[in-house]
Design a protein around this motif. Structure first.
Motif, PDB file in Angstrom:
ATOM      1  N   LYS A   1       0.819  -1.219   0.000  1.00 27.78           N
ATOM      2  CA  LYS A   1       0.000   0.000   0.000  1.00 27.78           C
ATOM      3  C   LYS A   1       0.854   1.271   0.000  1.00 27.78           C
ATOM      4  O   LYS A   1       0.564   2.246   0.713  1.00 27.78           O
TER       5      LYS A   1
ATOM      6  N   LYS B   1      -4.709  -2.768 -14.818  1.00 24.55           N
ATOM      7  CA  LYS B   1      -5.264  -2.737 -13.458  1.00 24.55           C
ATOM      8  C   LYS B   1      -4.768  -3.898 -12.587  1.00 24.55           C
ATOM      9  O   LYS B   1      -5.540  -4.516 -11.845  1.00 24.55           O
TER      10      LYS B   1
ATOM     11  N   HIS C   1      -3.069  -3.531 -10.076  1.00 22.88           N
ATOM     12  CA  HIS C   1      -3.167  -3.095  -8.683  1.00 22.88           C
ATOM     13  C   HIS C   1      -4.554  -3.352  -8.088  1.00 22.88           C
ATOM     14  O   HIS C   1      -4.743  -3.225  -6.877  1.00 22.88           O
ATOM     15  N   LYS C   2      -5.520  -3.713  -8.915  1.00 29.79           N
ATOM     16  CA  LYS C   2      -6.875  -3.979  -8.429  1.00 29.79           C
ATOM     17  C   LYS C   2      -7.070  -5.436  -7.997  1.00 29.79           C
ATOM     18  O   LYS C   2      -8.069  -5.779  -7.380  1.00 29.79           O
TER      19      LYS C   2
END
Length: 202
Positions: free
Chosen positions: A27, A79, A81-82
């Motif tokens: 994160k 994406k 990171h999703k």
């Protein structure tokens, strides 16, 4: 394009993805993601070049920077990171494995070109393969994977042994290096999924 350049390019792209995925898992913010990707992709190569008394590749060629930036853009577009718990997924393991094998090969080739002895070749192969990931893990306050992970550093050492043996008995060329590359990937994946570990003291 030489075998060394190919190994470097494959390693840079693979480790850039690996660094991106680790950063997302931890994160980190946008800057943290860039730092993680750049450290993972370039750290090992810079250590290798400094030890071999060469100007680091990223300081003399624009291609490595463009490769990392392009890789990060594509990772965001698709994406990655999703996807939840991506660090444990096959995508992360495979990209990290490809980077490990590629940089182990490039480190060994640079050492041989610099006329390093047996120990020098093995150590430079190992440092090139694990250097970027270790720097990344230290920066983000994780125990470096090479110290605890499933046969990780041992793969680089085995690859360097195979390259030395191949150079002694046969000829080092793109075909033999491709075979060593595939061998390294298969060995790492088998070690990962079978949960092989080096012995620990208890």
């Amino acid at each position: 394009m030489t075998a060394l350049e190919i190994a470097d390019i494959v390693g840079i792209i693979s480790f850039a993805i690996s660094g991106f995925l680790i950063a997302v898992h931890m994160k980190l913010d946008i800057l943290g993601i860039f730092i993680s990707a750049f450290l993972t992709a370039f750290g090992g190569g810079m250590i290798r070049d400094v030890i071999a008394n060469k100007t680091p590749y990223i300081f003399t060629n624009n291609l490595p920077i463009l490769l990392v930036l392009g890789t990060l853009v594509l990772a965001v577009i698709f994406k990655l990171h999703k996807i939840p718990d991506l660090e444990g997924k096959t995508a992360f393991v495979v990209t990290d494995t490809i980077g490990l094998a590629s940089f182990a090969i490039s480190g060994a080739l640079i050492a041989m070109k610099a006329d390093f002895n047996f120990i020098g070749i093995v150590l430079l192969s190992l440092l090139t393969a694990i250097g970027g990931g270790t720097l990344r893990d230290v920066v983000i306050n994780r125990i470096p994977a090479v110290l605890i992970s499933d046969f990780y550093g041992a793969i680089a050492i085995i690859i360097s042994f195979v390259i030395i043996a191949t150079d002694y008995f046969y000829e080092i060329n793109k075909v033999t290096l491709l075979a060593i590359f595939i061998f390294g990937i298969v060995l790492r994946l088998v070690a990962y999924y079978r949960k092989w570990h080096l012995p620990t003291l208890s």
